[in-house]
Design an enzyme around this catalytic site. Structure first.
Site, mmCIF file in Angstrom:
data_model
loop_
_atom_site.group_PDB
_atom_site.id
_atom_site.type_symbol
_atom_site.label_atom_id
_atom_site.label_comp_id
_atom_site.label_asym_id
_atom_site.label_seq_id
_atom_site.Cartn_x
_atom_site.Cartn_y
_atom_site.Cartn_z
ATOM 1 N N CYS A 180 18.135 -27.640 30.648
ATOM 2 C CA CYS A 180 18.340 -26.671 31.744
ATOM 3 C C CYS A 180 17.134 -26.551 32.684
ATOM 4 C CB CYS A 180 18.692 -25.301 31.167
ATOM 5 S SG CYS A 180 17.868 -24.902 29.614
ATOM 6 N N HIS A 204 16.677 -19.138 34.588
ATOM 7 C CA HIS A 204 15.314 -19.584 34.320
ATOM 8 C C HIS A 204 14.541 -19.608 35.642
ATOM 9 C CE1 HIS A 204 16.621 -20.584 30.398
ATOM 10 N NE2 HIS A 204 16.622 -21.902 30.445
HETATM 11 O O1 25A Z 1 22.099 -27.323 17.315
HETATM 12 P P1 25A Z 1 21.222 -26.959 18.487
HETATM 13 O O2 25A Z 1 21.038 -28.093 19.457
HETATM 14 O O3 25A Z 1 19.922 -26.328 18.068
HETATM 15 O O4 25A Z 1 22.000 -25.836 19.314
HETATM 16 C C1 25A Z 1 22.104 -24.513 18.834
HETATM 17 C C2 25A Z 1 22.883 -23.630 19.762
HETATM 18 O O5 25A Z 1 22.274 -23.580 21.041
HETATM 19 C C3 25A Z 1 23.268 -23.211 21.978
HETATM 20 C C4 25A Z 1 24.597 -23.159 21.297
HETATM 21 O O6 25A Z 1 24.854 -21.807 20.797
HETATM 22 C C5 25A Z 1 24.283 -24.073 20.114
HETATM 23 O O7 25A Z 1 25.179 -23.878 19.076
HETATM 24 N N1 25A Z 1 23.096 -24.151 23.084
HETATM 25 C C6 25A Z 1 23.006 -25.488 23.092
HETATM 26 N N2 25A Z 1 22.702 -25.953 24.307
HETATM 27 C C7 25A Z 1 22.567 -24.861 25.095
HETATM 28 C C8 25A Z 1 22.223 -24.639 26.453
HETATM 29 N N3 25A Z 1 21.915 -25.635 27.284
HETATM 30 C C9 25A Z 1 22.837 -23.723 24.305
HETATM 31 N N4 25A Z 1 22.810 -22.513 24.776
HETATM 32 C C10 25A Z 1 22.482 -22.353 26.081
HETATM 33 N N5 25A Z 1 22.174 -23.368 26.904
HETATM 34 P P2 25A Z 1 26.107 -20.879 21.175
HETATM 35 O O8 25A Z 1 26.194 -19.865 20.102
HETATM 36 O O9 25A Z 1 26.085 -20.354 22.544
HETATM 37 O O10 25A Z 1 27.351 -21.848 21.097
HETATM 38 C C11 25A Z 1 27.731 -22.392 19.935
HETATM 39 C C12 25A Z 1 29.102 -23.045 20.193
HETATM 40 O O11 25A Z 1 29.191 -24.215 19.401
HETATM 41 C C13 25A Z 1 30.269 -24.058 18.484
HETATM 42 N N6 25A Z 1 30.005 -24.765 17.227
HETATM 43 C C14 25A Z 1 28.948 -24.616 16.399
HETATM 44 N N7 25A Z 1 29.065 -25.439 15.335
HETATM 45 C C15 25A Z 1 30.231 -26.109 15.484
HETATM 46 C C16 25A Z 1 30.824 -25.680 16.703
HETATM 47 N N8 25A Z 1 31.976 -26.160 17.126
HETATM 48 C C17 25A Z 1 32.595 -27.082 16.333
HETATM 49 N N9 25A Z 1 32.103 -27.533 15.189
HETATM 50 C C18 25A Z 1 30.930 -27.074 14.716
HETATM 51 N N10 25A Z 1 30.444 -27.533 13.560
HETATM 52 C C19 25A Z 1 30.337 -22.582 18.299
HETATM 53 O O12 25A Z 1 31.574 -22.175 17.799
HETATM 54 C C20 25A Z 1 30.147 -22.075 19.692
HETATM 55 O O13 25A Z 1 31.308 -22.255 20.447
HETATM 56 P P3 25A Z 1 31.588 -21.142 16.585
HETATM 57 O O14 25A Z 1 32.984 -21.046 16.221
HETATM 58 O O15 25A Z 1 30.632 -21.642 15.511
HETATM 59 O O16 25A Z 1 30.988 -19.815 17.128
HETATM 60 C C21 25A Z 1 31.839 -18.882 17.768
HETATM 61 C C22 25A Z 1 31.073 -17.588 17.941
HETATM 62 O O17 25A Z 1 30.456 -17.243 16.703
HETATM 63 C C23 25A Z 1 29.136 -16.795 16.913
HETATM 64 N N11 25A Z 1 28.300 -17.441 15.935
HETATM 65 C C24 25A Z 1 27.567 -18.536 16.111
HETATM 66 N N12 25A Z 1 26.904 -18.842 14.980
HETATM 67 C C25 25A Z 1 27.240 -17.923 14.058
HETATM 68 C C26 25A Z 1 28.135 -17.012 14.667
HETATM 69 N N13 25A Z 1 28.639 -15.978 14.024
HETATM 70 C C27 25A Z 1 28.288 -15.797 12.730
HETATM 71 N N14 25A Z 1 27.422 -16.623 12.092
HETATM 72 C C28 25A Z 1 26.885 -17.672 12.716
HETATM 73 N N15 25A Z 1 26.045 -18.471 12.054
HETATM 74 C C29 25A Z 1 28.764 -17.131 18.293
HETATM 75 O O18 25A Z 1 28.366 -15.950 18.940
HETATM 76 C C30 25A Z 1 29.974 -17.740 18.948
HETATM 77 O O19 25A Z 1 30.334 -17.015 20.099
HETATM 78 O O1 L14 Z 2 17.554 -29.059 25.441
HETATM 79 O O2 L14 Z 2 16.190 -21.992 25.960
HETATM 80 O O3 L14 Z 2 19.309 -28.053 26.219
HETATM 81 O O4 L14 Z 2 16.340 -22.366 23.811
HETATM 82 C C1 L14 Z 2 18.708 -25.821 24.491
HETATM 83 C C2 L14 Z 2 18.009 -24.546 24.091
HETATM 84 C C3 L14 Z 2 17.029 -26.113 26.276
HETATM 85 C C4 L14 Z 2 16.337 -24.839 25.879
HETATM 86 C C5 L14 Z 2 18.235 -28.048 25.610
HETATM 87 C C6 L14 Z 2 16.557 -22.675 24.981
HETATM 88 C C7 L14 Z 2 17.693 -26.748 25.093
HETATM 89 C C8 L14 Z 2 17.323 -23.925 25.273
#
Ligand code: 25A
Ligand code: L14
Length: 339
Positions: A129, A243
């Site tokens: 981002c 940001h």
């Molecule tokens: O793995 P990373 O790279 O470290 O990424 C971690 C997280 O960063 C966010 C995103 O979180 C991601 O999961 N992210 C990544 N890039 C981003 C960016 N550029 C970014 N955020 C901002 N800018 P998120 O919570 O916003 O979105 C997560 C989505 O992914 C789905 N998901 C997760 N694991 C999955 C999956 N889908 C399919 N298969 C899998 N194995 C997730 O769906 C959500 O749509 P969900 O069903 O897991 O979550 C639905 C709602 O549940 C809440 N929640 C999340 N984690 C938990 C939870 N509730 C309870 N316990 C949890 N552990 C969330 O609020 C979500 O709305």
């Molecule tokens: O590489 O603000 O898309 O924690 C996802 C998490 C960017 C930073 C990515 C955060 C990151 C973001």
């Protein structure tokens, strides 16, 4: 007009929800949509263009009847599922950092390097981002004066860390306002309410964080110029959305603030807000929900006798930094007859 079969993986997350809104808002030519997430959300409902859809479990078969899938479910999910979607002929536009630096994977900001999109490159990475908004602002300046070096400090919103980051700032702020005990940090390293944290992602080489090195490496790849040197300091701030970045550049050719304003004003996707006399400059609150990157505070660097310029860049991290850029990549695939 031809229409396309679309899937959103991670549809219930902070970015996934914005992807759905962008598809609606920009009248994307949709033939069918499906919304995918983990077991936690499968069965829940999402609305698209006034119609209710049931969220389905993401599986390896999801790409079989899909032309374009927008992924925002984190790096490990992308690594596991994107190759299966691609093997079934589906374009995957992935918002995680999983594929960005793979040589064969295009890393695209449509205003900067649309030509990197190709028919046989089914996995496409959406850049980091902070890097997207900086690259959008650098591009017109680089084309005119060649950017040699960039020093940037970021002020990154909590929504960058997804829904959990948003909830953490909200809960801590509410507790503070009520005079209650402030909930302990969980998504972030320390308390974020009324604080700043100079660490985003984990520490890596040279004591830079991964987030900072993403800005260094991804900028070179997007701009197609390995000679651009970038040093970043990435800071988490208690802002929900958008940001901000303080950017300093050194260019090969002279570049006056007036010329930079002219170039940026004409650039696609950029809006200049720069009127010091009237206290006009971009701020994160104003950028929220907007589909442009704002640039302001454009001025000569008085510490540099050579070609130094400094400015301030603000954009909605969930839109241009994520969902909007992903949908614009999909639009470019259509426009250039790649899909
Ligand atoms: O793995 P990373 O790279 O470290 O990424 C971690 C997280 O960063 C966010 C995103 O979180 C991601 O999961 N992210 C990544 N890039 C981003 C960016 N550029 C970014 N955020 C901002 N800018 P998120 O919570 O916003 O979105 C997560 C989505 O992914 C789905 N998901 C997760 N694991 C999955 C999956 N889908 C399919 N298969 C899998 N194995 C997730 O769906 C959500 O749509 P969900 O069903 O897991 O979550 C639905 C709602 O549940 C809440 N929640 C999340 N984690 C938990 C939870 N509730 C309870 N316990 C949890 N552990 C969330 O609020 C979500 O709305
Ligand atoms: O590489 O603000 O898309 O924690 C996802 C998490 C960017 C930073 C990515 C955060 C990151 C973001």
């Amino acid at each position: 007009m031809k229409k396309y079969r679309i899937a959103v993986a991670g549809a219930t997350g902070a970015v996934g929800r914005e992807m759905i809104k962008m598809l609606e808002n920009r009248n994307f030519p949709v033939e069918s949509v499906k919304f995918l997430a983990s077991e936690r959300s499968a069965g829940s409902k999402l609305t698209f263009n006034g119609k209710e859809y049931t969220v389905e479990l993401l599986t390896k078969d999801g790409g079989k009847d899909t032309d374009i899938a927008l992924f925002s479910a984190g790096g490990s999910v992308s690594k596991e599922f994107a190759p299966h979607f691609a093997a079934d002929g589906c374009f995957v536009i992935d918002n995680s950092s999983a594929w960005r630096m793979e040589k064969e994977v295009p890393l695209v900001v449509p205003e900067v390097n649309p030509g990197d999109l190709k028919k046989d490159k089914k996995i496409i990475a959406n850049p980091n981002c902070s890097t997207i908004q900086m690259a959008a602002a650098l591009k017109p300046l680089h084309d005119f004066a060649k950017v040699k070096r960039v020093i940037v400090s970021t002020y990154q919103a909590v929504s960058g860390a997804g829904q959990k980051g948003i909830t953490e700032l909200a809960e801590q702020s509410k507790a503070w306002a009520k005079g209650e005990e402030i909930p302990a940090a969980s998504k972030f390293q320390y308390r974020i309410a009324f604080n700043l944290i100079p660490q985003i992602d984990v520490f890596d080489e040279y004591d830079y964080t991964k987030e900072e090195l993403k800005m260094t490496n991804e900028t070179k790849k997007i701009m197609g110029d390995d000679s651009i040197m970038v040093s970043a300091t990435c800071v988490r701030v208690p802002v929900f959305r958008s940001h901000s970045e303080s950017v300093w550049i050194e260019t090969e050719k002279p570049l006056s603030p007036e010329k930079a304003k002219e170039l940026l004003s004409k650039a696609e996707g950029i809006e200049v807000i720069d009127d010091a006399a009237n206290k006009k400059y971009p701020m994160p609150l104003d950028a929220e929900g907007k589909q442009v990157t704002y640039v302001g505070r454009i001025r000569k660097d008085i510490s540099n006798a050579g070609n130094g310029l400094t400015f301030w860049v603000v954009s909605d991290n969930l839109l241009k930094g994520a969902a909007l850029n992903a949908v614009q990549i999909a639009e470019t695939l259509i426009k250039n007859e790649i899909v």
